[in-house]
Design a protein around this motif. Structure first.
Motif, PDB file in Angstrom:
ATOM      1  N   LEU A 118       0.823  -1.211   0.000  1.00 26.76           N
ATOM      2  CA  LEU A 118       0.000   0.000   0.000  1.00 26.76           C
ATOM      3  C   LEU A 118       0.854   1.256   0.000  1.00 26.76           C
ATOM      4  N   VAL A 119       1.588   1.481   1.052  1.00 30.52           N
ATOM      5  CA  VAL A 119       2.305   2.741   1.228  1.00 30.52           C
ATOM      6  C   VAL A 119       3.356   2.932   0.138  1.00 30.52           C
ATOM      7  N   GLU A 120       4.288   2.008   0.056  1.00 32.56           N
ATOM      8  CA  GLU A 120       5.370   2.140  -0.918  1.00 32.56           C
ATOM      9  C   GLU A 120       4.844   2.123  -2.350  1.00 32.56           C
ATOM     10  N   ALA A 121       3.918   1.234  -2.627  1.00 34.75           N
ATOM     11  CA  ALA A 121       3.377   1.140  -3.988  1.00 34.75           C
ATOM     12  C   ALA A 121       2.742   2.456  -4.427  1.00 34.75           C
ATOM     13  N   GLU A 122       1.930   3.051  -3.575  1.00 38.87           N
ATOM     14  CA  GLU A 122       1.253   4.302  -3.938  1.00 38.87           C
ATOM     15  C   GLU A 122       2.235   5.461  -4.105  1.00 38.87           C
ATOM     16  N   LEU A 123       3.176   5.570  -3.183  1.00 40.84           N
ATOM     17  CA  LEU A 123       4.108   6.701  -3.240  1.00 40.84           C
ATOM     18  C   LEU A 123       5.091   6.594  -4.393  1.00 40.84           C
ATOM     19  N   VAL A 124       5.624   5.413  -4.635  1.00 39.75           N
ATOM     20  CA  VAL A 124       6.562   5.235  -5.739  1.00 39.75           C
ATOM     21  C   VAL A 124       5.862   5.470  -7.077  1.00 39.75           C
ATOM     22  N   GLN A 125       4.624   5.011  -7.172  1.00 39.76           N
ATOM     23  CA  GLN A 125       3.879   5.223  -8.415  1.00 39.76           C
ATOM     24  C   GLN A 125       3.565   6.705  -8.627  1.00 39.76           C
ATOM     25  N   ALA A 126       3.136   7.394  -7.586  1.00 38.82           N
ATOM     26  CA  ALA A 126       2.724   8.788  -7.718  1.00 38.82           C
ATOM     27  C   ALA A 126       3.898   9.760  -7.767  1.00 38.82           C
ATOM     28  N   LEU A 127       4.971   9.451  -7.041  1.00 42.05           N
ATOM     29  CA  LEU A 127       6.095  10.395  -6.916  1.00 42.05           C
ATOM     30  C   LEU A 127       7.437   9.686  -7.102  1.00 42.05           C
ATOM     31  N   PRO A 128       7.674   9.069  -8.255  1.00 41.64           N
ATOM     32  CA  PRO A 128       8.925   8.314  -8.433  1.00 41.64           C
ATOM     33  C   PRO A 128      10.173   9.188  -8.352  1.00 41.64           C
ATOM     34  N   GLU A 129      10.030  10.467  -8.632  1.00 43.37           N
ATOM     35  CA  GLU A 129      11.183  11.359  -8.554  1.00 43.37           C
ATOM     36  C   GLU A 129      11.553  11.710  -7.107  1.00 43.37           C
ATOM     37  N   LEU A 130      10.634  11.476  -6.177  1.00 40.67           N
ATOM     38  CA  LEU A 130      10.873  11.780  -4.761  1.00 40.67           C
ATOM     39  C   LEU A 130      11.103  10.538  -3.913  1.00 40.67           C
ATOM     40  N   VAL A 131      10.334   9.474  -4.200  1.00 48.16           N
ATOM     41  CA  VAL A 131      10.347   8.290  -3.334  1.00 48.16           C
ATOM     42  C   VAL A 131      10.633   7.049  -4.175  1.00 48.16           C
ATOM     43  N   ARG A 132      11.702   6.334  -3.784  1.00 50.99           N
ATOM     44  CA  ARG A 132      11.995   5.050  -4.441  1.00 50.99           C
ATOM     45  C   ARG A 132      11.788   3.884  -3.480  1.00 50.99           C
ATOM     46  N   LYS A 133      11.729   4.184  -2.171  1.00 49.61           N
ATOM     47  CA  LYS A 133      11.533   3.155  -1.158  1.00 49.61           C
ATOM     48  C   LYS A 133      10.904   3.795   0.074  1.00 49.61           C
ATOM     49  N   VAL A 134      10.115   2.990   0.802  1.00 48.90           N
ATOM     50  CA  VAL A 134       9.535   3.431   2.077  1.00 48.90           C
ATOM     51  C   VAL A 134       9.975   2.438   3.138  1.00 48.90           C
ATOM     52  N   SER A 135      10.467   2.965   4.239  1.00 49.96           N
ATOM     53  CA  SER A 135      10.936   2.135   5.339  1.00 49.96           C
ATOM     54  C   SER A 135      10.170   2.495   6.607  1.00 49.96           C
ATOM     55  N   VAL A 136       9.691   1.472   7.312  1.00 49.04           N
ATOM     56  CA  VAL A 136       8.941   1.692   8.541  1.00 49.04           C
ATOM     57  C   VAL A 136       9.908   1.794   9.712  1.00 49.04           C
ATOM     58  N   VAL A 137       9.788   2.894  10.448  1.00 52.53           N
ATOM     59  CA  VAL A 137      10.566   3.096  11.664  1.00 52.53           C
ATOM     60  C   VAL A 137       9.768   2.467  12.798  1.00 52.53           C
ATOM     61  N   GLN A 138      10.353   1.495  13.453  1.00 59.44           N
ATOM     62  CA  GLN A 138       9.662   0.814  14.549  1.00 59.44           C
ATOM     63  C   GLN A 138       9.751   1.675  15.803  1.00 59.44           C
ATOM     64  N   THR A 139       8.620   2.020  16.335  1.00 61.78           N
ATOM     65  CA  THR A 139       8.582   2.831  17.550  1.00 61.78           C
ATOM     66  C   THR A 139       7.550   2.258  18.511  1.00 61.78           C
ATOM     67  N   VAL A 140       7.617   2.719  19.722  1.00 61.32           N
ATOM     68  CA  VAL A 140       6.605   2.381  20.712  1.00 61.32           C
ATOM     69  C   VAL A 140       5.725   3.618  20.865  1.00 61.32           C
ATOM     70  N   SER A 141       4.436   3.443  20.692  1.00 61.81           N
ATOM     71  CA  SER A 141       3.510   4.572  20.742  1.00 61.81           C
ATOM     72  C   SER A 141       3.397   5.131  22.152  1.00 61.81           C
TER      73      SER A 141
END
Length: 97
Positions: free
Chosen positions: A58-81
């Motif tokens: 979902l996240v990476e697919a949508e962003l890479v498709q819509a903004l390939p010049e800005l985003v080539r990969k999305v990485s999840v930062v693991q945090t504790v809420s």
């Protein structure tokens, strides 16, 4: 907020957040570096066993498709809420562990 992050936020609002919110989740941008967008999955999505799959499909697919010049990969930062920290504090305080 930079113009780049505004463009990313617009795609998240339009294409990603509705699906995450339908499952009690949310997403927040941590930072963008060298075309890698670092995000935090929040709410029900934080720590979910399917978080990596959600990110890829979902996240990476949508962003890479819509903004390939800005985003080539999305990485999840693991945090504790904050909610989880507060719940842990309550358990420790109330149960004298």
């Amino acid at each position: 907020m930079t113009e780049e992050l505004k463009r990313i936020e617009a795609i998240l609002d339009e294409k990603v957040r509705p699906a995450l919110r339908a499952h009690g989740g949310e997403i927040e941008i941590d930072h963008l570096e060298n075309q890698v967008l670092y995000v935090k999955l929040l709410g029900q999505c934080a720590g979910c066993p399917s978080a990596d799959l959600t990110n890829e499909t979902l996240v990476e697919a949508e962003l890479v498709q819509a903004l390939p010049e800005l985003v080539r990969k999305v990485s999840v930062v693991q945090t504790v809420s904050d909610e989880l920290w507060e719940q842990a504090r309550r358990l420790l305080r109330d149960h004298h562990l």
